[in-house]
Design a protein around this motif. Structure first.
Motif, PDB file in Angstrom:
ATOM      1  N   MET A   1       0.847  -1.197   0.000  1.00 27.46           N
ATOM      2  CA  MET A   1       0.000   0.000   0.000  1.00 27.46           C
ATOM      3  C   MET A   1       0.879   1.241   0.000  1.00 27.46           C
ATOM      4  SD  MET A   1      -2.874   1.402   2.713  1.00 27.46           S
ATOM      5  CE  MET A   1      -1.662   1.752   3.971  1.00 27.46           C
ATOM      6  N   ASN A   2       0.623   2.115  -0.970  1.00 28.44           N
ATOM      7  CA  ASN A   2       1.253   3.431  -0.995  1.00 28.44           C
ATOM      8  C   ASN A   2       0.159   4.468  -0.741  1.00 28.44           C
ATOM      9  OD1 ASN A   2       4.065   2.774  -1.846  1.00 28.44           O
ATOM     10  ND2 ASN A   2       2.999   1.972  -3.645  1.00 28.44           N
ATOM     11  N   ILE A   3       0.405   5.327   0.183  1.00 24.19           N
ATOM     12  CA  ILE A   3      -0.611   6.291   0.586  1.00 24.19           C
ATOM     13  C   ILE A   3       0.073   7.571   1.048  1.00 24.19           C
ATOM     14  CG2 ILE A   3      -0.709   5.467   2.972  1.00 24.19           C
ATOM     15  CD1 ILE A   3      -3.701   5.993   2.936  1.00 24.19           C
ATOM     16  N   THR A   4      -0.601   8.680   0.874  1.00 21.02           N
ATOM     17  CA  THR A   4      -0.090   9.958   1.356  1.00 21.02           C
ATOM     18  C   THR A   4      -0.971  10.434   2.504  1.00 21.02           C
ATOM     19  OG1 THR A   4       0.763  10.585  -0.822  1.00 21.02           O
ATOM     20  CG2 THR A   4       0.449  12.351   0.768  1.00 21.02           C
ATOM     21  N   ALA A   5      -0.353  10.585   3.665  1.00 19.00           N
ATOM     22  CA  ALA A   5      -1.054  11.152   4.812  1.00 19.00           C
ATOM     23  C   ALA A   5      -0.715  12.643   4.886  1.00 19.00           C
ATOM     24  CB  ALA A   5      -0.643  10.445   6.101  1.00 19.00           C
ATOM     25  N   LYS A   6      -1.703  13.454   5.196  1.00 15.87           N
ATOM     26  CA  LYS A   6      -1.469  14.892   5.305  1.00 15.87           C
ATOM     27  C   LYS A   6      -1.920  15.380   6.671  1.00 15.87           C
ATOM     28  CE  LYS A   6      -1.956  15.970   0.369  1.00 15.87           C
ATOM     29  NZ  LYS A   6      -2.689  16.773  -0.647  1.00 15.87           N
ATOM     30  N   THR A   7      -1.024  16.094   7.324  1.00 15.45           N
ATOM     31  CA  THR A   7      -1.383  16.772   8.550  1.00 15.45           C
ATOM     32  C   THR A   7      -1.193  18.264   8.316  1.00 15.45           C
ATOM     33  OG1 THR A   7      -1.068  16.862  10.942  1.00 15.45           O
ATOM     34  CG2 THR A   7       0.916  16.648   9.594  1.00 15.45           C
ATOM     35  N   TYR A   8      -1.630  19.068   9.262  1.00  9.84           N
ATOM     36  CA  TYR A   8      -1.707  20.495   9.000  1.00  9.84           C
ATOM     37  C   TYR A   8      -1.176  21.275  10.194  1.00  9.84           C
ATOM     38  CZ  TYR A   8      -4.825  18.508   5.551  1.00  9.84           C
ATOM     39  OH  TYR A   8      -5.340  17.730   4.548  1.00  9.84           O
ATOM     40  N   ARG A   9      -0.459  22.325   9.884  1.00  7.96           N
ATOM     41  CA  ARG A   9       0.115  23.186  10.915  1.00  7.96           C
ATOM     42  C   ARG A   9      -0.405  24.598  10.709  1.00  7.96           C
ATOM     43  NH1 ARG A   9       4.157  26.646  10.701  1.00  7.96           N
ATOM     44  NH2 ARG A   9       4.884  25.876   8.678  1.00  7.96           N
ATOM     45  N   TYR A  10      -0.868  25.220  11.800  1.00  8.69           N
ATOM     46  CA  TYR A  10      -1.350  26.593  11.685  1.00  8.69           C
ATOM     47  C   TYR A  10      -0.195  27.514  11.353  1.00  8.69           C
ATOM     48  CZ  TYR A  10      -3.148  31.172  12.840  1.00  8.69           C
ATOM     49  OH  TYR A  10      -3.491  32.495  12.785  1.00  8.69           O
ATOM     50  N   SER A  11      -0.415  28.385  10.365  1.00  6.69           N
ATOM     51  CA  SER A  11       0.614  29.336   9.946  1.00  6.69           C
ATOM     52  C   SER A  11       0.153  30.727  10.294  1.00  6.69           C
ATOM     53  CB  SER A  11       0.860  29.226   8.431  1.00  6.69           C
ATOM     54  OG  SER A  11       1.776  30.224   8.021  1.00  6.69           O
ATOM     55  N   SER A  12       0.924  31.448  11.101  1.00  3.78           N
ATOM     56  CA  SER A  12       0.566  32.798  11.535  1.00  3.78           C
ATOM     57  C   SER A  12       1.240  33.856  10.695  1.00  3.78           C
ATOM     58  CB  SER A  12       0.952  32.992  13.010  1.00  3.78           C
ATOM     59  OG  SER A  12       2.345  32.804  13.179  1.00  3.78           O
ATOM     60  N   GLN A  13       1.761  33.488   9.530  1.00  6.45           N
ATOM     61  CA  GLN A  13       2.488  34.453   8.714  1.00  6.45           C
ATOM     62  C   GLN A  13       1.585  35.541   8.164  1.00  6.45           C
ATOM     63  OE1 GLN A  13       4.212  32.375   5.431  1.00  6.45           O
ATOM     64  NE2 GLN A  13       2.262  31.946   4.451  1.00  6.45           N
ATOM     65  N   ASP A  14       0.234  35.307   8.149  1.00  6.24           N
ATOM     66  CA  ASP A  14      -0.681  36.355   7.705  1.00  6.24           C
ATOM     67  C   ASP A  14      -0.639  37.549   8.645  1.00  6.24           C
ATOM     68  OD1 ASP A  14      -3.251  34.075   6.573  1.00  6.24           O
ATOM     69  OD2 ASP A  14      -1.304  34.618   5.742  1.00  6.24           O
ATOM     70  N   GLY A  15      -0.211  37.253   9.883  1.00  6.52           N
ATOM     71  CA  GLY A  15       0.044  38.310  10.845  1.00  6.52           C
ATOM     72  C   GLY A  15      -1.203  38.915  11.429  1.00  6.52           C
ATOM     73  N   GLY A  16      -0.939  39.911  12.319  1.00 12.88           N
ATOM     74  CA  GLY A  16      -1.960  40.809  12.845  1.00 12.88           C
ATOM     75  C   GLY A  16      -3.200  40.156  13.331  1.00 12.88           C
ATOM     76  N   SER A  17      -4.297  40.578  12.756  1.00  8.08           N
ATOM     77  CA  SER A  17      -5.609  40.216  13.264  1.00  8.08           C
ATOM     78  C   SER A  17      -5.895  38.758  13.105  1.00  8.08           C
ATOM     79  CB  SER A  17      -6.675  41.043  12.536  1.00  8.08           C
ATOM     80  OG  SER A  17      -6.630  40.792  11.155  1.00  8.08           O
ATOM     81  N   GLN A  18      -5.358  38.094  12.079  1.00  7.88           N
ATOM     82  CA  GLN A  18      -5.680  36.687  11.868  1.00  7.88           C
ATOM     83  C   GLN A  18      -4.956  35.801  12.857  1.00  7.88           C
ATOM     84  OE1 GLN A  18      -5.103  35.541   7.808  1.00  7.88           O
ATOM     85  NE2 GLN A  18      -6.882  36.670   7.118  1.00  7.88           N
ATOM     86  N   SER A  19      -3.735  36.207  13.277  1.00 10.44           N
ATOM     87  CA  SER A  19      -2.989  35.350  14.187  1.00 10.44           C
ATOM     88  C   SER A  19      -3.445  35.524  15.622  1.00 10.44           C
ATOM     89  CB  SER A  19      -1.486  35.670  14.084  1.00 10.44           C
ATOM     90  OG  SER A  19      -1.242  37.018  14.441  1.00 10.44           O
ATOM     91  N   THR A  20      -4.075  36.684  15.948  1.00  8.28           N
ATOM     92  CA  THR A  20      -4.471  36.933  17.331  1.00  8.28           C
ATOM     93  C   THR A  20      -5.583  36.006  17.764  1.00  8.28           C
ATOM     94  OG1 THR A  20      -3.871  39.255  17.046  1.00  8.28           O
ATOM     95  CG2 THR A  20      -5.306  38.704  18.898  1.00  8.28           C
ATOM     96  N   GLY A  21      -6.604  35.845  16.908  1.00 13.40           N
ATOM     97  CA  GLY A  21      -7.736  34.991  17.256  1.00 13.40           C
ATOM     98  C   GLY A  21      -7.342  33.565  17.512  1.00 13.40           C
ATOM     99  N   PRO A  22      -6.598  32.892  16.602  1.00 12.97           N
ATOM    100  CA  PRO A  22      -6.211  31.524  16.814  1.00 12.97           C
ATOM    101  C   PRO A  22      -5.323  31.355  18.027  1.00 12.97           C
ATOM    102  CG  PRO A  22      -6.052  32.082  14.511  1.00 12.97           C
ATOM    103  CD  PRO A  22      -6.329  33.331  15.243  1.00 12.97           C
ATOM    104  N   ALA A  23      -4.481  32.358  18.333  1.00 11.29           N
ATOM    105  CA  ALA A  23      -3.627  32.233  19.509  1.00 11.29           C
ATOM    106  C   ALA A  23      -4.480  32.108  20.761  1.00 11.29           C
ATOM    107  CB  ALA A  23      -2.700  33.436  19.625  1.00 11.29           C
ATOM    108  N   ARG A  24      -5.556  32.891  20.824  1.00 16.36           N
ATOM    109  CA  ARG A  24      -6.459  32.753  21.974  1.00 16.36           C
ATOM    110  C   ARG A  24      -7.102  31.380  21.999  1.00 16.36           C
ATOM    111  NH1 ARG A  24      -8.277  38.002  20.509  1.00 16.36           N
ATOM    112  NH2 ARG A  24     -10.161  37.049  19.611  1.00 16.36           N
ATOM    113  N   GLY A  25      -7.450  30.884  20.804  1.00 12.24           N
ATOM    114  CA  GLY A  25      -8.077  29.565  20.744  1.00 12.24           C
ATOM    115  C   GLY A  25      -7.151  28.493  21.223  1.00 12.24           C
ATOM    116  N   GLN A  26      -5.838  28.604  20.940  1.00  9.01           N
ATOM    117  CA  GLN A  26      -4.918  27.553  21.333  1.00  9.01           C
ATOM    118  C   GLN A  26      -4.668  27.568  22.838  1.00  9.01           C
ATOM    119  OE1 GLN A  26      -1.517  28.268  18.775  1.00  9.01           O
ATOM    120  NE2 GLN A  26      -2.010  26.437  17.646  1.00  9.01           N
ATOM    121  N   ASN A  27      -4.826  28.725  23.456  1.00  8.04           N
ATOM    122  CA  ASN A  27      -4.529  28.793  24.883  1.00  8.04           C
ATOM    123  C   ASN A  27      -5.695  28.357  25.741  1.00  8.04           C
ATOM    124  OD1 ASN A  27      -1.987  29.755  24.385  1.00  8.04           O
ATOM    125  ND2 ASN A  27      -2.610  31.934  24.415  1.00  8.04           N
ATOM    126  N   LYS A  28      -6.824  28.105  25.122  1.00  6.60           N
ATOM    127  CA  LYS A  28      -7.989  27.707  25.934  1.00  6.60           C
ATOM    128  C   LYS A  28      -7.797  26.303  26.474  1.00  6.60           C
ATOM    129  CE  LYS A  28     -11.377  30.693  23.697  1.00  6.60           C
ATOM    130  NZ  LYS A  28     -12.626  30.754  22.972  1.00  6.60           N
TER     131      LYS A  28
END
Length: 224
Positions: free
Chosen positions: A197-224
């Motif tokens: 069996m050959n298969i590709t598994a994909k996992t995902y990492r949050y990227s905060s490179q968008d900066g500013g307002s987009q990274s602030t919300g997820p940071a709060r979510g991760q600290n909950k």
């Protein structure tokens, strides 16, 4: 004398009488002629009034009616939103909590090796024999990074099914793509009824490179 001849005579007399009219002495015209001229003038005035005034007013009225309908629709929408504002706020809080929970399932850089170990243990526990499990170059998306993992393993159908179920049950988000199941080149493995069996598994990492307002919300979510 025939009726047609009388009619022609009347028309000739009317034309002759019209030709003999003195436009500088309108008051001296015969009463029928003055009445007809008044009717024609009235019709001309009405037509000019319609095309010069009433037509534009009708167009303006139609435009105002369309604007009224649009404003009324906008008012109804805003009234509905205002009436359900508390419900929308509650839904927003719920969405933020859900988003934060999903972000917690995205591995950090330091957690990827541990995730590879979890995938390996899941496969071994399913009776699979790994030939390759390799982390490939990540692909940057809009607000996350996609980390593909190429997997090649030997096993049977039951083992493959158990492996897929085990990966789906991992605490981190892992998706499986591009299944290829075929007979192995190794004759001994083939004799044992094993498959490759050959298969590709994909996992995902949050990227905060968008900066500013987009990274602030997820940071709060991760600290909950």
């Amino acid at each position: 004398m025939k009726a047609s001849e009388l009619k022609n005579m009347d028309m000739r007399e009317l034309i002759e009488e019209l030709n003999s009219l003195d436009f500088e002495n309108v008051g001296g015209w015969p009463a029928p002629i003055k009445a007809g001229a008044a009717v024609l003038v009235l019709i001309a005035v009405l037509l000019m009034g319609y095309f010069l005034v009433i037509k534009d007013l009708n167009a303006a009225l139609e435009q105002q009616q369309r604007e009224e309908a649009s404003l009324l629709k906008s008012y109804e929408n805003k009234a509905f939103e205002a009436h359900n504002l508390d419900q929308f706020r509650a839904q927003l809080v719920e969405m933020e909590q859900t988003f934060g929970a999903l972000l917690k399932q995205l591995p950090k850089d330091t957690e990827v090796p541990g995730l590879l170990e979890d995938i390996t243990h899941t496969g071994l526990g399913s009776g699979m024999e790994f030939e390759k499990i390799e982390l490939k170059e990540e692909a940057e998306k809009e607000f996350y990074a996609e980390l593909p993992i190429e997997i090649s393993a030997l096993g049977d159908y039951h083992g493959f099914g158990s492996f897929v179920s085990g990966v789906a049950a991992l605490p981190r988000i892992v998706t499986l793509h591009d299944f290829v199941i075929e007979w192995p080149t190794d004759k001994e493995a083939k004799a044992l009824g094993l498959l490759n069996m050959n298969i590709t598994a994909k996992t995902y990492r949050y990227s905060s490179q968008d900066g500013g307002s987009q990274s602030t919300g997820p940071a709060r979510g991760q600290n909950k």
